[in-house]
Design a protein around this motif. Sequence first.
Motif, PDB file in Angstrom:
ATOM      1  N   GLY A   1      -5.760 -20.268  46.267  1.00  0.00           N
ATOM      2  CA  GLY A   1      -4.303 -20.199  46.329  1.00  0.00           C
ATOM      3  C   GLY A   1      -3.821 -19.113  47.275  1.00  0.00           C
ATOM      4  O   GLY A   1      -2.869 -19.311  48.039  1.00  0.00           O
TER       5      GLY A   1
ATOM      6  N   GLY B   1      -0.059 -24.647  36.180  1.00  0.00           N
ATOM      7  CA  GLY B   1       1.274 -24.391  36.718  1.00  0.00           C
ATOM      8  C   GLY B   1       2.214 -23.808  35.678  1.00  0.00           C
ATOM      9  O   GLY B   1       3.015 -22.913  35.976  1.00  0.00           O
TER      10      GLY B   1
ATOM     11  N   ARG C   1       4.214 -20.122  35.831  1.00  0.00           N
ATOM     12  CA  ARG C   1       5.657 -19.909  35.646  1.00  0.00           C
ATOM     13  C   ARG C   1       5.929 -18.961  34.481  1.00  0.00           C
ATOM     14  O   ARG C   1       6.824 -18.105  34.556  1.00  0.00           O
ATOM     15  CB  ARG C   1       6.355 -21.252  35.428  1.00  0.00           C
TER      16      ARG C   1
ATOM     17  N   ASN D   1      -3.780 -16.298  36.016  1.00  0.00           N
ATOM     18  CA  ASN D   1      -2.315 -16.258  36.074  1.00  0.00           C
ATOM     19  C   ASN D   1      -1.721 -14.996  35.469  1.00  0.00           C
ATOM     20  O   ASN D   1      -0.520 -14.754  35.622  1.00  0.00           O
ATOM     21  CB  ASN D   1      -1.725 -17.474  35.367  1.00  0.00           C
TER      22      ASN D   1
ATOM     23  N   ARG E   1       0.379 -24.266  44.916  1.00  0.00           N
ATOM     24  CA  ARG E   1       1.751 -24.353  45.398  1.00  0.00           C
ATOM     25  C   ARG E   1       1.809 -24.522  46.905  1.00  0.00           C
ATOM     26  O   ARG E   1       2.700 -25.190  47.439  1.00  0.00           O
ATOM     27  CB  ARG E   1       2.511 -23.072  44.990  1.00  0.00           C
TER      28      ARG E   1
ATOM     29  N   SER F   1      10.507 -26.973  50.231  1.00  0.00           N
ATOM     30  CA  SER F   1      10.107 -26.651  48.861  1.00  0.00           C
ATOM     31  C   SER F   1      10.712 -25.331  48.392  1.00  0.00           C
ATOM     32  O   SER F   1      11.258 -25.239  47.285  1.00  0.00           O
ATOM     33  CB  SER F   1       8.577 -26.590  48.787  1.00  0.00           C
TER      34      SER F   1
ATOM     35  N   LYS G   1      14.202 -24.305  45.579  1.00  0.00           N
ATOM     36  CA  LYS G   1      14.139 -23.400  44.422  1.00  0.00           C
ATOM     37  C   LYS G   1      15.182 -22.284  44.511  1.00  0.00           C
ATOM     38  O   LYS G   1      15.600 -21.730  43.492  1.00  0.00           O
ATOM     39  CB  LYS G   1      12.744 -22.793  44.313  1.00  0.00           C
TER      40      LYS G   1
END
Length: 539
Positions: free
Chosen positions: A68, A228, A232, A301, A388, A403, A407
């Motif tokens: 990532g 995901g 978040r 994460n 992402r 994208s 947001k």
Amino acid sequence: MAVALGGAAVGLLGALSFRALYVLWRIVESGFSRSPAAAVTFPLLGLLASYLLVDTFAVNKSIGSATGIVLAEYHTKGAPSLRDSVVRTFAGVATIGFGGAAGPEGPGILIGPGIMQYIARILGIRSRRGRLTLAGAAAGLAGVLKTPATAILYALEVPFTRGIEKEPFLEVVLAATASYAVSVALTGPVPLFAVQVQLISGPATLVWSAILGVVAGAYSIGFSKLYGLAGRASSTMRLRGGFALTVLTGGAAVGLLGLASRSSIGPGIDLMGSVVLGALAIQSLALLLALRSFTVTATLNFGGVGGLLTPVVINGALLGALYAKLLGLEPISFYALVGAAATLAGTYKILLAPAAMVVELSGVGFMIPALLASAVSYAVSLPTTLFRFQLTGSAKEEALLRSIYSKLKGSQFLSHLRVSDVVNRAVRSVKLDDPLRVAIEVMTSEGLDELPVVDEGGRLVGRISIDDISWLGESRLDAPVSSAPLLSANSIGLDAPLDDAIERMLTAGIRTFYAVAPDGVLVGVLDEMAIVRALMGHI
């Protein structure tokens, strides 16, 4: 030469980082048997050390999976510094060595791009930044896994969900091969996951492999959504409670799940062998698949840094072995390996690298079942992706901008930004009376497709494209720029709202604005990637 030298350096450093985390993990693992509380304490300490290292010493504060991070740098054309690469490598060693559920290939993938950029700069080699980023990642993966073909295909496939990045092919091959050679010379040729698998063949095998592909695709969707959702939740937690609450939550979750099963934490190298050998019962396979899905997600994460590829491979092997045992299929090892390939394809959205991995681990006879299962899993799980910054196709700048803008559209942060806040003032230009030869030299050396053209007073009068002049003969290159066909330039004022500029870009298909002062003098350039880099830290 510079790429091969960089690949060799990455192979050396990747081997050293792997050895460091492996030794640390063995020490920590031995402490678990003496004190069950250590299973909770050590992963928490690892995430805390990882987060503090990156937050204190790195310029780019990104944490999480190595792939990532590399994709974000590649698609935003960022140049990973040697400092950030080294800091993240130490963070990865701390994360995994203290029991975080992450892949040991992570530190290698993270050190690679920084080393490649540093050596290229020292030797004065000009190369597009993205090429070296992917080459460094491939070198890091090849040096740790010792599967060079897998590493090469991974680097070329992973930037897009529906395509292959062909431009950096030569750099990727040279870097991965050199890294692999150095790693083999230091530690021997045996891959990280050395498995002995019994080969089976026949139509029934292909049918069962295809069905396993469907199962792996469904799992890939669920795991990607879980990953995901955790990302978040972590972002929200950092905003509301700070890093301490975030790391405490992640570390406690990993540690408590580790109490349920020690095999659910750490790099999982030994676990892969047990799965392939068919040594685990159905209940153990199901439990470990569930636990490792959560521990990997929490580790990467909530403060940790490390690889995601090998955890996905291990989970896929667990899934394949569970599938075989439930249906009474033999040999377990065959379906474990096919499940690993299919799950890697479904989560990473890559097709060729998983099949190459199976071949490098077990032989060419596994290629067709692995390819079939991977293709089915890939198709079933589209368009879900783990990353992402993994784009659908080659129009990556527009896709990224669209994208991110979706947001932030309407936010107070974006409404206050002006073009002057993000414009790149280090703009290259040519004058009307400059020779065309100069324009071509500037565009080729800087990797540009076009240049703004200004008059003697520096006022913008148009732009010139390399496609319009590169075909001219040598005798015509001494003619002035004014003799070539000039294209109209899209200009914008420095005080213009940034959201207006973005709307114009996305609706009219404009890739670049040239910022001008009130008197028309060129002062900067505003392209899609400049906006993406300015906004990406706020989504």
